[in-house]
Design a protein around this motif. Sequence first.
Motif, short mmCIF file in Angstrom:
data_model
loop_
_atom_site.label_atom_id
_atom_site.label_comp_id
_atom_site.label_asym_id
_atom_site.label_seq_id
_atom_site.Cartn_x
_atom_site.Cartn_y
_atom_site.Cartn_z
N VAL A 78 0.84 -1.21 0.00
CA VAL A 78 0.00 0.00 0.00
C VAL A 78 0.87 1.25 0.00
CG1 VAL A 78 -1.66 1.33 1.38
CG2 VAL A 78 -1.97 -1.15 1.09
N ASP A 79 1.89 1.26 0.86
CA ASP A 79 2.77 2.42 0.95
C ASP A 79 3.48 2.69 -0.38
OD1 ASP A 79 2.03 2.61 3.57
OD2 ASP A 79 3.87 1.72 4.39
N GLY A 80 3.78 1.63 -1.09
CA GLY A 80 4.45 1.77 -2.38
C GLY A 80 3.53 2.25 -3.48
N GLY A 81 2.25 2.38 -3.17
CA GLY A 81 1.30 2.87 -4.17
C GLY A 81 0.90 1.84 -5.21
N SER B 70 -0.15 -17.23 -2.66
CA SER B 70 -1.17 -16.97 -1.64
C SER B 70 -1.32 -15.48 -1.36
CB SER B 70 -0.81 -17.67 -0.32
OG SER B 70 -1.06 -19.04 -0.39
N TRP B 71 -0.20 -14.81 -1.13
CA TRP B 71 -0.26 -13.39 -0.78
C TRP B 71 -0.89 -12.59 -1.92
CZ3 TRP B 71 1.14 -8.74 -2.65
CH2 TRP B 71 1.07 -7.65 -1.76
N ALA B 72 -0.48 -12.94 -3.14
CA ALA B 72 -0.93 -12.16 -4.29
C ALA B 72 -2.44 -12.23 -4.50
CB ALA B 72 -0.20 -12.63 -5.55
N MET B 73 -3.07 -13.23 -3.92
CA MET B 73 -4.52 -13.35 -4.11
C MET B 73 -5.30 -12.25 -3.39
SD MET B 73 -5.09 -17.44 -4.11
CE MET B 73 -6.87 -17.24 -4.35
N TYR B 74 -4.78 -11.74 -2.29
CA TYR B 74 -5.52 -10.70 -1.55
C TYR B 74 -5.67 -9.44 -2.41
CZ TYR B 74 -4.97 -13.77 2.52
OH TYR B 74 -5.01 -14.83 3.37
N PRO B 75 -4.56 -8.85 -2.88
CA PRO B 75 -4.76 -7.69 -3.76
C PRO B 75 -5.39 -8.06 -5.09
CG PRO B 75 -2.41 -8.22 -3.52
CD PRO B 75 -3.15 -9.06 -2.53
N GLY B 76 -5.14 -9.30 -5.54
CA GLY B 76 -5.69 -9.73 -6.83
C GLY B 76 -7.20 -9.64 -6.87
N LEU B 77 -7.84 -10.14 -5.82
CA LEU B 77 -9.31 -10.13 -5.79
C LEU B 77 -9.85 -8.70 -5.77
CD1 LEU B 77 -11.32 -12.56 -5.69
CD2 LEU B 77 -8.95 -13.20 -5.28
N LEU C 258 -14.79 3.22 -3.98
CA LEU C 258 -13.59 3.12 -4.81
C LEU C 258 -12.34 3.76 -4.21
CD1 LEU C 258 -14.86 3.22 -8.51
CD2 LEU C 258 -13.91 1.30 -7.22
N PRO C 259 -12.42 4.97 -3.64
CA PRO C 259 -11.16 5.55 -3.15
C PRO C 259 -10.42 4.65 -2.15
CG PRO C 259 -12.86 7.23 -3.29
CD PRO C 259 -13.54 5.92 -3.53
N ASN C 260 -11.16 4.06 -1.22
CA ASN C 260 -10.49 3.20 -0.23
C ASN C 260 -9.99 1.87 -0.82
OD1 ASN C 260 -10.74 4.97 1.90
ND2 ASN C 260 -12.75 4.19 2.51
N LEU C 261 -10.69 1.40 -1.85
CA LEU C 261 -10.21 0.19 -2.53
C LEU C 261 -8.97 0.51 -3.36
CD1 LEU C 261 -13.64 -1.33 -3.68
CD2 LEU C 261 -11.97 -2.48 -2.18
N VAL C 262 -9.02 1.66 -4.03
CA VAL C 262 -7.90 2.06 -4.89
C VAL C 262 -6.65 2.30 -4.05
CG1 VAL C 262 -7.06 3.95 -6.33
CG2 VAL C 262 -9.31 2.94 -6.79
N SER C 263 -6.81 2.90 -2.90
CA SER C 263 -5.63 3.14 -2.07
C SER C 263 -5.10 1.87 -1.43
CB SER C 263 -5.98 4.14 -0.95
OG SER C 263 -6.78 3.50 0.04
N GLY C 264 -5.96 0.85 -1.36
CA GLY C 264 -5.56 -0.39 -0.72
C GLY C 264 -5.94 -0.46 0.75
N LEU C 265 -6.54 0.61 1.25
CA LEU C 265 -6.99 0.60 2.64
C LEU C 265 -8.03 -0.50 2.84
CD1 LEU C 265 -6.77 2.17 5.37
CD2 LEU C 265 -8.74 3.52 4.61
N TRP C 266 -8.88 -0.67 1.86
CA TRP C 266 -9.89 -1.73 1.86
C TRP C 266 -9.54 -2.74 0.76
CZ3 TRP C 266 -15.18 1.38 2.17
CH2 TRP C 266 -15.18 2.13 3.39
N THR C 267 -10.04 -3.96 0.93
CA THR C 267 -9.88 -4.96 -0.13
C THR C 267 -11.25 -5.48 -0.53
OG1 THR C 267 -9.56 -6.71 1.51
CG2 THR C 267 -7.58 -5.68 0.63
N GLY C 268 -11.28 -6.23 -1.61
CA GLY C 268 -12.56 -6.72 -2.13
C GLY C 268 -12.57 -8.22 -2.38
N THR C 269 -13.75 -8.75 -2.60
CA THR C 269 -13.90 -10.17 -2.93
C THR C 269 -14.97 -10.33 -3.98
OG1 THR C 269 -15.81 -10.86 -1.59
CG2 THR C 269 -13.69 -10.63 -0.43
N MET C 270 -15.15 -11.58 -4.36
CA MET C 270 -16.19 -11.96 -5.32
C MET C 270 -16.87 -13.18 -4.72
SD MET C 270 -15.38 -12.80 -9.24
CE MET C 270 -14.66 -14.35 -9.69
#
Lengths: 605, 605
Positions: free
Chosen positions: B86-89, B122-129, B150-162
């Motif tokens: 997240v810090d790396g943008g 495994s790790w990559a799946m969290y941001p991937g989703l 969207l802003p919180n998802l885009v910044s990475g503060l929040w994550t999403g699922t399907m």
Amino acid sequence: MQGYKAPQKDALFVMNELLGFDKHYADLGFEDASPDMVEAIFSEAAKFTENVLAPINASGDEEGCVWKDGVVTTPTGFKEAYQQYVDGGWPSMTHPEEFGGQALPYSLGTIMAEWFSGANHSWAMYPGLSHGCMETIKAHGTAELKTQFLPNLVSGLWTGTMCLTEAHCGSDLGMLKTKAVPNADGSYNLTGTKIFISAGEHDLSDNIVHIVIARLPDAPAGTKGISLFVVPKFHAGPNGEKLERNAVSCGSIEHKMGIKASATCVINFDGAKGYLIGTENRGLNCMFTFMNMARVGTSLEGLAATEAAFQGALVYAKDRLQFRSVSGVKNPSGPADPIINHPDVRRMLLTQKAFREGKRAMAMYCMQLVDYGLYAQNEQNKKITEGKLALLTPILKAFLTETAQETTSYGMQVFGGHGYIKEWGMEQLARDTRICTMYEGTTGIQAIDLLARKVAGSNGELLKLFIQEIKEYCLSIRDKSQFNAWSNTINKHCDEWAQITGDILQRAATNPEELGAASVDYLMYSGYVTVGYFWLKMAVVAQEKLDAGDFSQTVGGDKDFYQAKLLTAKFYFDRLLTRTRSLVSAMESGAENLMDMPEELFYLG
Amino acid sequence: MQGYKAPQKDALFVMNELLGFDKHYADLGFEDASPDMVEAIFSEAAKFTENVLAPINASGDEEGCVWKDGVVTTPTGFKEAYQQYVDGGWPSMTHPEEFGGQALPYSLGTIMAEWFSGANHSWAMYPGLSHGCMETIKAHGTAELKTQFLPNLVSGLWTGTMCLTEAHCGSDLGMLKTKAVPNADGSYNLTGTKIFISAGEHDLSDNIVHIVIARLPDAPAGTKGISLFVVPKFHAGPNGEKLERNAVSCGSIEHKMGIKASATCVINFDGAKGYLIGTENRGLNCMFTFMNMARVGTSLEGLAATEAAFQGALVYAKDRLQFRSVSGVKNPSGPADPIINHPDVRRMLLTQKAFREGKRAMAMYCMQLVDYGLYAQNEQNKKITEGKLALLTPILKAFLTETAQETTSYGMQVFGGHGYIKEWGMEQLARDTRICTMYEGTTGIQAIDLLARKVAGSNGELLKLFIQEIKEYCLSIRDKSQFNAWSNTINKHCDEWAQITGDILQRAATNPEELGAASVDYLMYSGYVTVGYFWLKMAVVAQEKLDAGDFSQTVGGDKDFYQAKLLTAKFYFDRLLTRTRSLVSAMESGAENLMDMPEELFYLG
């Protein structure tokens, strides 16, 4: 999770109706091994595998083995199951009466070894390794060693191992470093570290008898300087009395992808006392007794995994409802149709079924060859059967285990995402069986054994022997017109097999890399043709039973059994044997596409 | 265990020298994404994957996720790595500036998604989703929903699922039961249980935004009655303020073969409040946005596993000494030669290398098509590229993941028995990537999507579009005589592809099961030909660079890079493309060998 069901009916079909085991056993003097007797033994073995071994398979995987201060504890229930195995008299079944055995034929034991492994691969490895150990001592040990060790091994009180691998030498045994220094009393002191020793340490038996390869101080370099020893965990008195501890210890166990309940040990020999088997520096020859048996045993693990994966997938495919069949509703009272109605699910199930049955027929045929080598008196026939077995052993080992990768993968795939979840048991099958193409000689090693040692080494004679058998069979059924197409296909494959062999050997005359370059594709090709031959035979037998019309005396017991054999044969010829087309292309492409790239061009970009 | 090395050079070769990404980006208005900028971003991404993600891959597998009272804890280091991400943008890179994004092209993010997954699936799946979730809201959500989430998802503060799957419905979404009852305020209350929800609950982010499919009380049966909702774990204020907890909870997590550090959750919706995306009952159409992106993402996981397995096997094959080469000693100062000198080891390494590079080229080509669909203004070209992407998406997903099963298996096989031991890391790659042919639509589902929906559904037009591109390319290089043989081979495969397609469609006119019966072999055939096309193109580019003679300005930087491409192309044409021969035989064999067996003949004998 579904339970395991021992494939009694299919095994009996192969024995009684395909390969004439009754006559085979009678010819070899095993009057006791009558069909009725075999059926009774099978029924007991089925109960043991289904009720004792299968229920501790998943829990064994979950718990794994535990190493602490050199002591290895197997998972809950493993010790009790082993005791039941001993109490049931299973370890002694195929060993000579003079050592307390029941003197039944070798093949009978191996047929059931498939079931033990199918129900619980990890557990089955403990007794499995013992048999190789016993055969080695029986074949090459002195009378004293036999008296000291065989009765307790035969009864199952003790178990055995095979200690070959060291950290820097796996396939290439010539590099081994473990030292054996002769003592004045005729014994030797062994010092070195062995790795990957299955059943090297555990809590199932009173004592563990290691068969160890090591090098004498003045031994020639390479494989010509390898000697073979018996090194027990506890010393044994002249009549098998358990004495003091030997300087053998377990340094650790490996953490593996699968077979987690099988202890894979680092074994340290710190001046441990051992006893020579066979002649100094000729140990590798004796070791081949063990290795060939272990390879046959490993092939059965591949068959077993295919069987178990088919069982799981089949039950699920009949139960799971997803989508309607495109050719019309099959389950009008449900919200969707069972997925067995979808063609691609059938493709996976039929692949499993065709391999399950075709591989079993091939394996049991090879068991007959093993029996023949062990028991037959007819030296001329024996030479032929030994030749065929030498040819078929690497094919059996590699083909049965490689195809198990595909069939266990399909086991998961039929389940979709559920196949990836532990509770269904399908992923454990895939993990457990993954070792089978690596241990006891990788597929690459089997392939070189086949093409370089067996085929090129006999100048093609061993292959000719087997092709002759197949062609004679095809000729013998030329009047059965409905089988002409398949028979011609097998015949043509035999011609192609011979021709490709000639091509490769010719190319290898100028470039020795041609053998290795073609080897694995050649082995797989050989496997597909060999199993094709057995599918042809099975189809012919099935049709004979159908034509006879009375199923009351048959193993199958009804029309469906034989009808299914015919339809599975069709699937094999249409969709599996045809895989030889790509294998031929690959073999014909030669070694340049592998060897032309300089080593330095292999790098990470 | 070896570390992971991001394949920067190969990615840059494909971008700059094969597919002209500089022009592609410029055409689409991404002037910022210049080759220099791309290289700078890649260099940072490489550091992150190599130094942050790779070191916690094995430990993450060992620890796994832990569920306790509805709370999921990820393995040590996962949270910290996510914070660095997240810090790396990184999360915002390819999203619009209006939501806080950096507005770089979609493809650039996905290229690096391969590396994230290669270093730590495994790790990559969290941001991937999260990306799929964002794309769905972006494409179909109301302005309010976009501002809220969207802003919180885009910044990475929040994550999403399907959230699609339920226990009784995996592929067949028409059977879903989760209910959505409308509230007076325009929101809905959702009740039901979803399974297999990756990243459904975890400790990496402040909030989790679920995209959920459910059924309205009066919805039509089947897929025509599916609606799509946003259901956050914590409610959000109008500007993304985190509010009170919603009635969403994690009931448990699955115990799986692999990706153990990725939380696979059972998610319970107990009257949870959700917000409609798109139109009632038309949710599946919106869902396809998510699913197509997820399929492309999964394909990259297959590529990533191939890359990582190649890296591990290559280093080991150069290091491990066993046997002498049959064509002469290669390592005279050592006791044996590195196993990379043995032809069958090379066969495995070259298979990995040919897939690694061929699949990367195909994947990046598809990324360009995705970019085009997202950003291009030219409606006519857009229709063509969308058609090609529709055709290629199922091939990409299934072919890249199926071949990853083989390449990760070879990763283990090159190591022999050591490949089975956890510490080398090769077995984890095989376990982790095993899910890829099952989730996001199994290979069987992709194959039906390809053959029935895309090929038959367009009456062959989509296939024609792509074949035309390939044939035009072959024509364009007709003067390069050294490539005539390969070019003719590809050309002939295109003709065969069209002909087989016609045959299958013709048979399907009378028997609809023909599509399913041929589908997986058809998909794999399509994959081999498509990757063959890219190998031809890569070989031509490599030869041009070699002919030019000056490597100072090239991505490869030296002759070896391009020489290796040519030799790998030869391997692909000789030994991998030829696998089409068996696939053709299987496809031509028709549906009878699958469908003629009555269901009751499938039983355990």
